[in-house]
Design an enzyme around this catalytic site. Structure first.
Site, PDB file in Angstrom:
ATOM      1  CE  LYS A 124      -3.294  -2.800   0.120  1.00  0.00           C
ATOM      2  NZ  LYS A 124      -2.395  -3.960   0.179  1.00  0.00           N
ATOM      3  CD  GLU A 491      -3.631  -8.409   0.207  1.00  0.00           C
ATOM      4  OE1 GLU A 491      -2.925  -9.218   0.840  1.00  0.00           O
ATOM      5  OE2 GLU A 491      -3.168  -7.561  -0.561  1.00  0.00           O
ATOM      6  CB  SER A 517      -2.433 -11.853  -1.223  1.00  0.00           C
ATOM      7  OG  SER A 517      -1.046 -11.886  -1.442  1.00  0.00           O
TER       8      SER A 517
END
Length: 616
Positions: A124, A491, A517
Site C-alpha cells: 500500500k 485480502e 493478495s
C-alpha cells in the site's frame, strides 16, 4: 513562470519566524532560494520490504544537496500485508493507503516543498505515495527498496525455489510434517525486500516504471544487490534537474501528471496484464488515475485485457521464476520491448529521465541494446545469503536470459497465453465488474459451474475450508468484505492458500467483494462491484444457488430469474437499518475504520473516497 513553492516560507520579512525554524533544522543563508525537496521515506522494522530503508533516505538527501537542492526527509507508515493477514489487522491494510496519501499531502503542503523523491516498496505504500504524487502534481521520482531474493531449500533431494505463499500452504497442509513445514518457513523469505514473486508490491514497483515515474530496473533489481544503490544516487541528482526544469524553465513536462498521462496508464495496465501482475494493481491504478484526473476506468482495463497476451509468468503462477529471474530476462523493459514489437503500446510517452519509450527501449531492452553497462546491470543476481542489508552483495548471472521462445519473458509468437494474465468479468451480480488473475487459473477450470457456499466473513470461510465443509465443485462466496463492508477490503490469501492445502486448488472457485493478495492463484475472483454493503446482488446469493463462471467469454452469472433476484432484494430492503449488513457476524470495528467505511466506494472506483459526500 512558476515560483518555487518553498519561497512562501523562505522569502520576505514576514517569514522571519519560518526561516528561524528552517535554520534550526540546519539551513543557512545560502540555502534560502534553493528548491526544498522532500525525501519521502517509509522505513520501518515491521516490514522486510522496508527494514533496509533507514539509510537510503540519507543517501538520496546527500545527492540532492550535492546537486544544488535542500533535502528534508520524513517518514510514512507502512503495513506488512503478510503479517497483517488472516486476522483483524488486515482490516487496516487498504485504509492505510489513504492515510499514506494524505500524510504525504499534509507534510508537503504544510511545509511548501517543491518536489519529492518517494522511497517506497510494499503493497500500500507505493500506491499511497503514487496517489499523493498525482494529487500534488509537483516533480517526483520513485525509487523503491527492491525485491527480496527467492528462498531455496532441498526437498526430496531436489532444490526448489520458495516464497511466502509456500510457507503458508505447507503450514496448513495436514499431510506435511512439522519438520518440513518448519524447513520451508525458515527458507521462504531469506532477505530484505518485497516478497520475491509477482505479488502486489513488485507489481506496483514495475508499474511505476511503465508510468514513467521511476528509473529502468526499479521494479526488478534485487534489494540486496550493490547495483541498486545507483538508482538512489541517480534519483537524488535527477530530481533537482526536474525541479529546476519546472520552476526555472517553466517546463511542465517535468510534472507527474504529464509523465503519467492516460497513454502511460494504458501502457502500465498493458504491462500488468502481460506479466500476470496482482489484481490489486487494478484497484491502485484506478485510484491513482482519479487523483490525476484521468478518465481511466474498468472499461479501459476490460478492453486491454481482451487484446494483450501473457508474456511473462512468475510466482505465484509458477515456482520456476521469481523477480530475480524477471530481472535476468531484462525486467520491465524486457516485457515492454516485446509488447512494443507487438504494437500494443503507446509510444508517445516519456519518463523521469526525459526519454521517450522508443529511446528507453533502445538503451535498456536487453535484446537490442549495445550498452554493456546495461547488460551488466541486468545480470545482477542473488547471493543466497540471509541479510537485512541493502546493497550487500554483487553476484551476477553468467548470462542473460534473452530466450524469448522458452525463457522467462516471451515474445508474442511464443506467448504463455494469447489471453492476458488479468480479466474483467461482468454478470448479474457483478454489474460493475470483477477481476480474476487468469495467469493463476488452470486451463481446466476457465469455465466452472457449481453450487454456492456463502460466508459473511473471511474467518467463517477459513473455518469451513479447514473443517472439510467445502468440497470439490463448490463456489465459495465471501461477502461483506468490500471497502465499506469489511471495512477495509481484506485480502483473501488464507482462504485460497487453504483451498490448495486441502487439495481443492483446481476443484473450487472463490468469489468475493474483497480482494486477493498478489500471492493468490487459482480460480479466485475478487473486487465484485457493487459490493454487498452497497446493495450489490452478491448480498442476495444463498447456499446452493448455481453460479456459472466463463472466463473466455468474460461472464459470471447467478443462475436465478430476474423475478427471484427482485424478490430477494425486496426482502433485504425490508430489514430496514440492518439491510445490506451481515446477519450473524461479530466483528469489532474501530472508529477509525468506521470513518473510512463511511466514505469508501466499491472496487470498480478504486476503493477511493466518495468525493460527492464531501462536496467534491
Amino acid at each position: 513562470m512558476p515560483k518555487y513553492r518553498s519561497a512562501t516560507t523562505t522569502y520576505g520579512r514576514n517569514m522571519a519566524g519560518a526561516r528561524a525554524l528552517w535554520r534550526a533544522t540546519g539551513m543557512t543563508d545560502s540555502d534560502f532560494g534553493k528548491p526544498i525537496i522532500a525525501v519521502v521515506n517509509s522505513f520501518t522494522q515491521f516490514v522486510p520490504g522496508h527494514v533496509h530503508l533507514r539509510d537510503l533516505g540519507k543517501l538520496v538527501a546527500e545527492q540532492i544537496e550535492a546537486s544544488g537542492g535542500v533535502a528534508k526527509e520524513f517518514n510514512t507508515i507502512a503495513v506488512d500485508d503478510g503479517i497483517a493477514m488472516g486476522h483483524g489487522g488486515m482490516l487496516y491494510s487498504l485504509p492505510s493507503r489513504e492515510l499514506i496519501a494524505d500524510s504525504v499531502e499534509y507534510m508537503v503542503n504544510a511545509h511548501c516543498a517543491d518536489a519529492m523523491v518517494c522511497i517506497s516498496n510494499c503493497d500500500k505504500i507505493t500506491p499511497g505515495m503514487l496517489m499523493a504524487s498525482l494529487r500534488l502534481n509537483i516533480p517526483v521520482i520513485f525509487v523503491s527498496g527492491g525485491p527480496m531474493e527467492a528462498g531455496k531449500t532441498k526437498l526430496s533431494d531436489k532444490i526448489i525455489k520458495l516464497d511466502l505463499v509456500d510457507a503458508m500452504i505447507q503450514g496448513a497442509d495436514p499431510k506435511v510434517s512439522d519438520d518440513q513445514s518448519n524447513q520451508v518457513e525458515r527458507s521462504a523469505c531469506p532477505t530484505c525486500g518485497s516478497c520475491s514473486g509477482m505479488f502486489t508490491a513488485n507489481s506496483m514497483n514495475c508499474l511505476t516504471e511503465a508510468l514513467g515515474l521511476s528509473q529502468p530496473g526499479n521494479g526488478s533489481l534485487l534489494a540486496t544487490h550493490a547495483d541498486r544503490k545507483q538508482l538512489f544516487l541517480n534519483a537524488g541528482k535527477r530530481i533537482v534537474e526536474l525541479t529546476k526544469r519546472y520552476y526555472e524553465q517553466n517546463d511542465e513536462s517535468a510534472l507527474p501528471r504529464n509523465i503519467a498521462s492516460k497513454a502511460a496508464f494504458e501502457n502500465a495496465m498493458t504491462l500488468d496484464i502481460a506479466m500476470g501482475g496482482s489484481t490489486n494493481t487494478v484497484l491502485h491504478l484506478l485510484a491513482a488515475a482519479q487523483e490525476a484526473e484521468i478518465d481511466f476506468t474498468m472499461s479501459d482495463i476490460d478492453k486491454l485485457s481482451r487484446k494483450v497476451p501473457q508474456l511473462c509468468k512468475v510466482a505465484p503462477s509458477t515456482q520456476k521464476y521469481h523477480m530475480e529471474d524477471v530481472h535476468r530476462a531484462g525486467g520491465v523493459l524486457g516485457i515492454l520491448g516485446e509488447l512494443d514489437r507487438a504494437g500494443l503500446l503507446n509510444r508517445n510517452v516519456k519518463n523521469v529521465l526525459g526519454l521517450t519509450l522508443p529511446q528507453t527501449l533502445e538503451q535498456y531492452d536487453i535484446t537490442v541494446t549495445q550498452d554493456e553497462a546495461v547488460k551488466k546491470m541486468f545480470r545482477a543476481g542473488p547471493a543466497g545469503i540471509r541479510t537485512t542489508q541493502a546493497f550487500s552483495q554483487d553476484c551476477r548471472w553468467d548470462s542473460l536470459d534473452d530466450d524469448r521462445a522458452a525463457g522467462c519473458i516471451r515474445s508474442l509468437e511464443y506467448a504463455y497465453s494469447k489471453d492476458g494474465g488479468l480479466a474483467v468479468l461482468y454478470g448479474n451480480f457483478a454489474e460493475n465488474g470483477c477481476i480474476v488473475k487468469t495467469a493463476g487459473v488452470d486451463d481446466s477450470i476457465l469455465k466452472f459451474t457449481g453450487p454456492a457456499k456463502v460466508y459473511e466473513s473471511q474467518d467463517e470461510a477459513v473455518e469451513a475450508i479447514l473443517g472439510g465443509k467445502v468440497v470439490e465443485g463448490d463456489v465459495v462466496v465471501i461477502r461483506y468484505e468490500g471497502p465499506k463492508g469489511g471495512p477495509g477490503m481484506q485480502e483473501m490469501l488464507y482462504p485460497t492458500s487453504f483451498l490448495k492445502s486441502m487439495g481443492l486448488g483446481k476443484a473450487c472457485a472463490l468469489i468475493t467483494d474483497g480482494r486477493f493478495s498478489g500471492g493468490t492463484s487459482g480460480l479466485s475472483i475478487g473486487h465484485v462491484s457493487p459490493e454487498a454493503a452497497s446493495g450489490g446482488t452478491i448480498a442476495l446469493i444463498e447456499d446452493g444457488d448455481t453460479i456459472a463462471i466463463d472466463i473466455p467469454n468474460r461472464s459470471i452469472q447467478l443462475q436465478l430469474s430476474e423475478a427471484e433476484i427482485a424478490a430477494r432484494r425486496e426482502a433485504q430492503e425490508a430489514r430496514g437499518d440492518k439491510a445490506w449488513t451481515p446477519k450473524n457476524r461479530q466483528r469489532q470495528v474501530s472508529f477509525a475504520l468506521r470513518a473510512y467505511a463511511s466514505l469508501a466506494t466499491s472496487a470498480d472506483k478504486g476503493a477511493v473516497r466518495d468525493k460527492s459526500k464531501l462536496g467534491g
